[in-house]
Structures are given as structure tokens and as C-alpha cells.
Design an enzyme around this catalytic site. Structure first.
Site, PDB file in Angstrom:
ATOM      1  N   CYS A   1    -144.722 -32.173 -47.497  1.00  0.00           N
ATOM      2  CA  CYS A   1    -145.815 -31.256 -47.842  1.00  0.00           C
ATOM      3  C   CYS A   1    -147.154 -31.779 -47.340  1.00  0.00           C
ATOM      4  CB  CYS A   1    -145.892 -31.054 -49.356  1.00  0.00           C
ATOM      5  SG  CYS A   1    -144.399 -30.349 -50.060  1.00  0.00           S
ATOM      6  N   ARG A  16    -140.505 -23.581 -49.236  1.00  0.00           N
ATOM      7  CA  ARG A  16    -141.577 -23.512 -48.230  1.00  0.00           C
ATOM      8  C   ARG A  16    -141.601 -22.094 -47.653  1.00  0.00           C
ATOM      9  NH1 ARG A  16    -142.689 -28.875 -47.659  1.00  0.00           N
ATOM     10  NH2 ARG A  16    -140.932 -30.214 -48.231  1.00  0.00           N
TER      11      ARG A  16
HETATM   12  C1  BEZ Z   1    -141.601 -33.359 -49.482  1.00  0.00           C
HETATM   13  O1  BEZ Z   1    -141.442 -34.414 -48.887  1.00  0.00           O
HETATM   14  O2  BEZ Z   1    -142.576 -32.642 -49.258  1.00  0.00           O
HETATM   15  C2  BEZ Z   1    -140.568 -32.894 -50.468  1.00  0.00           C
HETATM   16  C3  BEZ Z   1    -139.260 -33.209 -50.229  1.00  0.00           C
HETATM   17  C4  BEZ Z   1    -138.300 -32.789 -51.138  1.00  0.00           C
HETATM   18  C5  BEZ Z   1    -138.671 -32.070 -52.261  1.00  0.00           C
HETATM   19  C6  BEZ Z   1    -139.999 -31.718 -52.451  1.00  0.00           C
HETATM   20  C7  BEZ Z   1    -140.954 -32.141 -51.551  1.00  0.00           C
END
Ligand code: BEZ
Length: 221
Positions: free
Chosen positions: A54, A131
Site C-alpha cells: 500500500c 485494492r
Molecule cells: C500490503 O503490503 O500492502 C498488504 C499486504 C497484505 C495485506 C494487506 C496489505
């Protein structure tokens, strides 16, 4: 069906009016339709603040904000986090990387907006938004939707490519072929009547594979 199932299964589709909402954001309280203000809007969700993928994605939106503005487009993010978490994360990203996430990020702790837009997909996560990317036009119609899972980041070049594609298609009444990018030939809409078909067969102004597959140059700024 239980009420939670109904709520989470609300999935706006391409061509639908973008549902309006009020929300608390890093830029204060806003009403979505007023925020949009007759421009294109990219409404996108991320699973959680202070997570690696993110952080790369929201930094990507911030770094290319000028390109979105050139395309008359506003950005607004969302996650199911508190406003305090958003503020701390924005500050942390700025301190650590110098990138300022200077678009509103919705603090959707009650999941109201996430459910309204089908961003909560319980078989992927019951508590974090997937996402999602909603491309909303100046008439507040949803024109394109992307959904990515938690573990794969989006592609900013593709987001900008399809945004430009939608705008070019609207303005010039053309369709866009596989892998189209700015500067490439565009597809002339196929004929709908025999008369139009005969005209297309005679037409030498475009590059034709056959009457139903014809391309032409577009000179864009
Ligand atoms: C992330 O790295 O953004 C992420 C990965 C897995 C679950 C939620 C966020």
C-alpha cells in the site's frame, strides 16, 4: 439472506451512477459529489495503512498526481482505518521517503463506503478493503473498475493508460485496440448497416483489415 451479506454484495457496475456519500478524510469532511466538482475522479481503496504494498501504491499515486491533474482528474483514496492512522501514516511516508500523500484519504472505519462500492470482498478479507479502482466520469458514471487482491500491487501506467483511453474514446468516438497507448492508431467504429458497410469498403482514408476492423491516426496534443 443476512443483512451483512446484502451490504457487502453491493457491487456497482460499469455504467452505473457512482453512489454518493459523505466521508471523513485527511482533507476534512466531504460529500463525494461536491468533491468531484464536474471532474473525472479516481476513487481507490487500499487494504491498510502502514503496510508495504500500500505504501508503494499510494506513493505512486502521489508521485504522478500532476499527470492525473493534466487529465482533469482528482484522486481520492480509502481504507478501513481511522483518521489518526491515516495522518500518522501520511506523516511517516513523508518523513521516510519525502513523498507527500496530498490527496484525500477516506477513514472508512464503519466500512460504509467500502460496502457501497463493493470494496469489501469477504472471501479475500472480511476486515480490509481489496485494492479497488473506480474510474468515475464528470457525469458521475462509473466507467471502468479494477479489483486487485491484497498481495498484488496495481500498475500506475495502466491506470493512467485506461483513464486517457476513456477520455480519448469519449472525445473522438473511437474504440481502442489491444495495448493501445497515446499516439497509436485507434479503431473506427464498425458500420451498422449495409449502406455504411459499402461506404467503408470504398473508404481509403483509414487502414483496413476488413470493413469491420479499420484503424486511423489520431493527432492528440
Ligand atoms: C500490503 O503490503 O500492502 C498488504 C499486504 C497484505 C495485506 C494487506 C496489505
Amino acid at each position: 439472506m443476512e443483512s451483512t451479506e446484502v451490504e457487502t454484495s453491493s457491487m456497482p457496475r460499469i455504467g452505473d451512477d457512482a453512489p454518493d456519500f459523505d466521508a471523513l478524510t485527511t482533507h476534512g469532511n466531504l460529500k463525494f459529489s461536491e468533491f468531484a466538482d464536474g471532474k473525472w475522479v479516481i476513487l481507490f481503496s487500499h487494504p491498510a495503512d502502514f503496510t508495504p504494498v500500500c505504501t508503494t501504491e499510494l506513493s505512486g499515486f502521489a508521485e504522478r498526481k500532476q499527470e492525473f491533474e493534466t487529465l482533469n482528474t482528482k484522486l481520492i483514496g480509502l481504507s478501513i482505518d481511522s483518521i489518526h492512522s491515516h495522518l500518522a501514516w501520511v506523516n511517516n511516508v513523508k518523513e521516510k521517503t519525502g513523498v507527500y500523500l496530498d490527496f484525500p484519504i477516506i477513514a472508512d472505519l464503519d466500512m460504509k463506503v467500502a460496502k457501497l462500492y463493493g470494496m469489501l470482498q469477504p472471501n479475500e478479507s472480511a476486515t480490509a478493503a481489496v485494492r479497488a479502482v473506480f474510474f468515475i466520469d464528470p457525469y458521475q458514471k462509473i466507467r471502468l473498475i479494477m479489483y486487485y487482491p491484497l498481495n498484488v500491487g496495481r500498475n500506475m501506467d495502466e491506470i493512467l493508460r485506461v483513464l486517457q483511453g476513456l477520455q480519448v474514446s469519449d472525445e473522438h468516438k473511437v474504440a481502442l485496440p489491444l495495448n493501445w497507448k497515446k499516439g497509436d492508431k485507434v479503431i473506427v467504429p464498425p458500420p451498422k448497416t449495409l449502406e455504411q458497410m459499402e461506404e467503408r469498403i470504398q473508404d481509403t482514408s483509414c487502414e483496413k483489415i476488413d470493413f469491420y476492423l479499420a484503424k486511423k491516426e489520431l493527432h492528440l496534443n
